[in-house]
Design a protein around this motif. Structure first.
Motif: not given
Length: 117
Positions: A9-15, A17-29, A96-98
């Motif tokens: 978790d980084t302090p410079d995360a975009p407020a 973000p666009v196009g962030v994948p779904d965590i449940e999909t990432w975990v399943r895949d 990786a996006h946020t």
């Protein structure tokens, strides 16, 4: 090759973000394909403790105890044939996006006959 994927978790995360994948999909895949072995979220730094042994005594300090702006929020152990595949897996993770992802290859000790170093 196994890789430790630290989810940061980084302090410079975009407020917004666009196009962030779904965590449940990432975990399943990732887990269904056998590319990840184990992973979990971690409690916040305030719940951490540091452990050191100095002059024979165990010294325990309350967290947070590092001077960093990034916080390790979770981890996954990846199984990938090469670094490029581990990078592809990590790049598909929402953090990786946020936030940020750090990949660290395992460095076997060779205690059980494993000679890869």
């Amino acid at each position: 090759m196994r890789y430790l994927m630290l989810v940061l978790d980084t302090p410079d995360a975009p407020a917004d973000p666009v196009g962030v994948p779904d965590i449940e999909t990432w975990v399943r895949d990732t887990y269904d394909s056998g590319r990840a072995i184990i992973g979990d979220r971690l409690r916040p730094p305030a719940d951490a403790v540091g452990v050191q042994v100095r002059t024979g005594e165990v010294v325990v300090t309350d967290g947070p105890f590092t001077e960093t702006k990034e916080v390790i929020a979770g981890f996954d152990i990846l199984e990938a044939p090469e670094l490029d595949e581990a990078i592809r897996i990590a790049a598909a993770h929402p953090m990786a996006h946020t936030g940020a992802i750090e990949l660290r290859p395992f460095w076997p000790l060779g205690l059980d006959g494993d000679t890869e170093a």
